[in-house]
Scaffold this motif. Structure first.
Motif, PDB file in Angstrom:
ATOM      1  N   ASN A 355       0.857  -1.187   0.000  1.00  0.00           N
ATOM      2  CA  ASN A 355       0.000   0.000   0.000  1.00  0.00           C
ATOM      3  C   ASN A 355       0.892   1.235   0.000  1.00  0.00           C
ATOM      4  N   PRO A 356       0.757   2.120  -0.986  1.00  0.00           N
ATOM      5  CA  PRO A 356       1.658   3.277  -1.052  1.00  0.00           C
ATOM      6  C   PRO A 356       1.561   4.191   0.154  1.00  0.00           C
ATOM      7  N   LYS A 357       0.457   4.134   0.901  1.00  0.00           N
ATOM      8  CA  LYS A 357       0.339   4.970   2.099  1.00  0.00           C
ATOM      9  C   LYS A 357       1.347   4.563   3.170  1.00  0.00           C
ATOM     10  N   ASP A 358       1.937   3.361   3.015  1.00  0.00           N
ATOM     11  CA  ASP A 358       2.843   2.848   4.039  1.00  0.00           C
ATOM     12  C   ASP A 358       4.312   3.101   3.730  1.00  0.00           C
ATOM     13  N   ASN A 359       4.628   3.834   2.658  1.00  0.00           N
ATOM     14  CA  ASN A 359       6.040   4.120   2.366  1.00  0.00           C
ATOM     15  C   ASN A 359       6.750   4.721   3.572  1.00  0.00           C
ATOM     16  N   GLU A 360       6.208   5.807   4.078  1.00  0.00           N
ATOM     17  CA  GLU A 360       6.845   6.491   5.205  1.00  0.00           C
ATOM     18  C   GLU A 360       6.727   5.679   6.487  1.00  0.00           C
ATOM     19  N   VAL A 361       5.613   4.963   6.642  1.00  0.00           N
ATOM     20  CA  VAL A 361       5.444   4.106   7.824  1.00  0.00           C
ATOM     21  C   VAL A 361       6.559   3.074   7.892  1.00  0.00           C
ATOM     22  N   PHE A 362       6.798   2.390   6.776  1.00  0.00           N
ATOM     23  CA  PHE A 362       7.813   1.334   6.776  1.00  0.00           C
ATOM     24  C   PHE A 362       9.224   1.906   6.847  1.00  0.00           C
ATOM     25  N   ALA A 363       9.447   3.061   6.239  1.00  0.00           N
ATOM     26  CA  ALA A 363      10.770   3.686   6.322  1.00  0.00           C
ATOM     27  C   ALA A 363      11.116   4.024   7.760  1.00  0.00           C
ATOM     28  N   THR A 364      10.176   4.639   8.474  1.00  0.00           N
ATOM     29  CA  THR A 364      10.453   4.986   9.874  1.00  0.00           C
ATOM     30  C   THR A 364      10.506   3.742  10.740  1.00  0.00           C
ATOM     31  N   MET A 365       9.699   2.729  10.426  1.00  0.00           N
ATOM     32  CA  MET A 365       9.744   1.479  11.182  1.00  0.00           C
ATOM     33  C   MET A 365      11.122   0.834  11.079  1.00  0.00           C
ATOM     34  N   ALA A 366      11.636   0.758   9.870  1.00  0.00           N
ATOM     35  CA  ALA A 366      12.950   0.152   9.669  1.00  0.00           C
ATOM     36  C   ALA A 366      14.019   0.906  10.451  1.00  0.00           C
ATOM     37  N   TYR A 367      14.033   2.217  10.333  1.00  0.00           N
ATOM     38  CA  TYR A 367      15.106   2.998  10.948  1.00  0.00           C
ATOM     39  C   TYR A 367      14.976   3.103  12.464  1.00  0.00           C
ATOM     40  N   THR A 368      13.819   2.759  13.007  1.00  0.00           N
ATOM     41  CA  THR A 368      13.683   2.693  14.460  1.00  0.00           C
ATOM     42  C   THR A 368      14.549   1.585  15.044  1.00  0.00           C
TER      43      THR A 368
END
Length: 471
Positions: A355-368
């Motif tokens: 889901n393209p709405k999750d681009n930023e969600v997953f980016a911040t999740m990874a870098y956490t």
């Protein structure tokens, strides 16, 4: 001038310099695909372009099938396989003029150009000559499966393999090398799919036979998977992959999981809550296995599968009836990764959102969850499935650039069943160079640091993946 010319997707001088000087000739590591190990091992000779490009029995390119159905093409040309190769190809050629601005229009012409040296526009008027020219070339040794992989300087291919697979074709390839490493990747989705008890029990029989043990409890399942995990590692596997609708991190106890497993073995359908708990335990245990083995774990998150029940019953899975899901991912994803990190069992990880709405969600999740132990340990994966088109690739690059380190990105993959999808790497590389070149031309990046930018391009295209996966 051909449509897919030398400046395709390159809108400025710096982009063209970056692509031709740093990206164009880099090798490829295809660390996630769905190529058939059997077809690679047997060096498949394709009957014709329709088999290679559109349909092979009941399998094929579901991207094209969706477009063709949207253009009024019926199943007798597709999954039913009742039409001739030419008739099906003709329907694809009739669809092409209506596919403008769909990535298939770019991909198809890239593949015709880069694989077959054909720079004509595919349409009804050119269909027969293109069909005949492709088929004449496919009859030669230079267009068999292994040669097509070598043609694009592919150093490593990672297939997608079930824990019950015997990997005999990987062994055959290893015993008869052709210049590209072909390694298995661990995909244990079926071992988690308890929603259908009858199918699950049948699968456990196959998994138990492969592991040489009976599986009568969840503890047995864990032991069987560990045995198979070790076997996969002995065959060169160092990646896992999980296709999930969302993350699972429900609280549970060991006794609860054993109870759910026993219920499924009795043929009873587990509740939604029981399924969530089971999947939470399963994914955690799989993550521990990967960390202990030093593997990279991948999570492809977000599809809503088999939505057209009538067509699923007729054509089966993976035939073009999946879509983008919209389940919540953030809270459970963070909780799941935190459980692994808290016990020092968080492996190198790549997260892919559908889901393209999750681009930023997953980016911040990874870098956490980056811990400084490995550069780029936690990765936002490339644009995947419905998002591996120009807009999706640009959005993924921008999200990663804004919230992480683009320079540590491990780059593109094919995620394809086709032997001629490797021009998708060129497609990605052209877009990457256009993004960076535009930044230099507009003053957003310093022209004085062009050598560092060239290095970044080379790293994203190949070097980062080479270091990260350690093949």
């Amino acid at each position: 001038m051909s449509f897919i010319g030398k400046d395709f997707l390159l809108s400025n001088d710096c982009a063209r310099e970056l692509f031709r000087g740093s990206a164009e000739n880099m090798p490829i590591i295809d660390y996630h695909c769905h190529l058939s190990p059997k077809e690679i091992a047997e060096n498949i000779e394709f009957r014709d372009i329709t088999q290679l490009w559109i349909i092979d029995g009941h399998s094929g390119d579901h991207y094209k099938w969706r477009a063709m159905r949207g253009n009024g093409v019926t199943e007798d040309y597709l999954t039913e396989g009742r039409r001739s190769s030419w008739e099906t190809f003709e329907k694809w050629a009739e669809t092409m003029p209506y596919a403008m601005r769909n990535p298939l229009y770019h991909w198809s012409h890239l593949e015709l150009s880069r694989v077959f040296g054909i720079d004509k526009i595919l349409k009804p008027e050119t269909a027969r000559e293109i069909f005949d020219e492709c088929n004449a070339k496919l009859a030669t040794h230079e267009f068999r499966g292994q040669a097509l992989i070598r043609k694009f300087n592919v150093k490593v291919v990672c297939t997608t393999d079930d824990p019950a697979d015997d990997l005999c074709y990987h062994k055959m390839i290893a015993d008869n090398p052709f210049g590209t490493k072909v390694l298995p990747a661990w995909r244990p989705d079926k071992a988690m799919a308890i929603e259908n008890p009858a199918a699950y029990k049948e699968y456990l029989g196959r998994l138990g036979a492969a592991a040489d043990m009976d599986i009568r409890s969840y503890r047995d399942l864990r032991d069987a998977l560990r045995r198979r995990h070790d076997f996969f590692a002995s065959m060169g596997c160092s990646l896992s992959d999980h296709g999930i609708d969302t993350f699972y991190a429900a609280d549970h106890t060991a006794s609860e999981i054993e109870s759910v497993f026993a219920k499924v073995l009795r043929g009873e359908v587990p509740s939604v809550e029981e399924t969530a708990k089971f999947k939470s335990a399963f994914l955690f245990d799989e993550g521990v296995l990967d960390a202990e083995a030093g593997w990279v774990q991948q999570y492809h998150v977000g599809p809503l599968r088999n939505n057209n029940s009538k067509m699923f019953s007729l054509a089966g899975p993976d035939t073009g009836y999946d879509a983008i899901g919209d389940l919540p991912t953030a809270a459970a994803g963070h909780k799941f990764l935190d459980r692994l990190a808290s016990c020092d069992r968080l492996a190198k990880t790549i997260l892919y959102n559908l889901n393209p709405k999750d681009n930023e969600v997953f980016a911040t999740m990874a870098y956490t969850f980056n811990d400084g132990s490995v550069p780029g340990k936690m990765q936002l994966g490339s644009g995947w499935w419905f998002l591996d088109q120009e807009d999706g690739i640009r959005k993924q690059i921008n999200a990663l650039s804004s919230l992480g380190l683009l320079s540590r990105f491990v780059g593109m993959l094919t995620d394809s069943r086709s032997f001629i999808s490797y021009p998708r790497h060129e497609y990605f590389r052209r877009i990457l160079c256009d993004v960076l070149g535009s930044d230099v031309e507009s003053g957003r990046l310093p022209a004085s640091e062009i050598e560092d930018i060239k290095r970044m391009v080379r790293d994203i295209c190949y070097n980062n993946a080479d270091r990260y996966f350690g093949f």
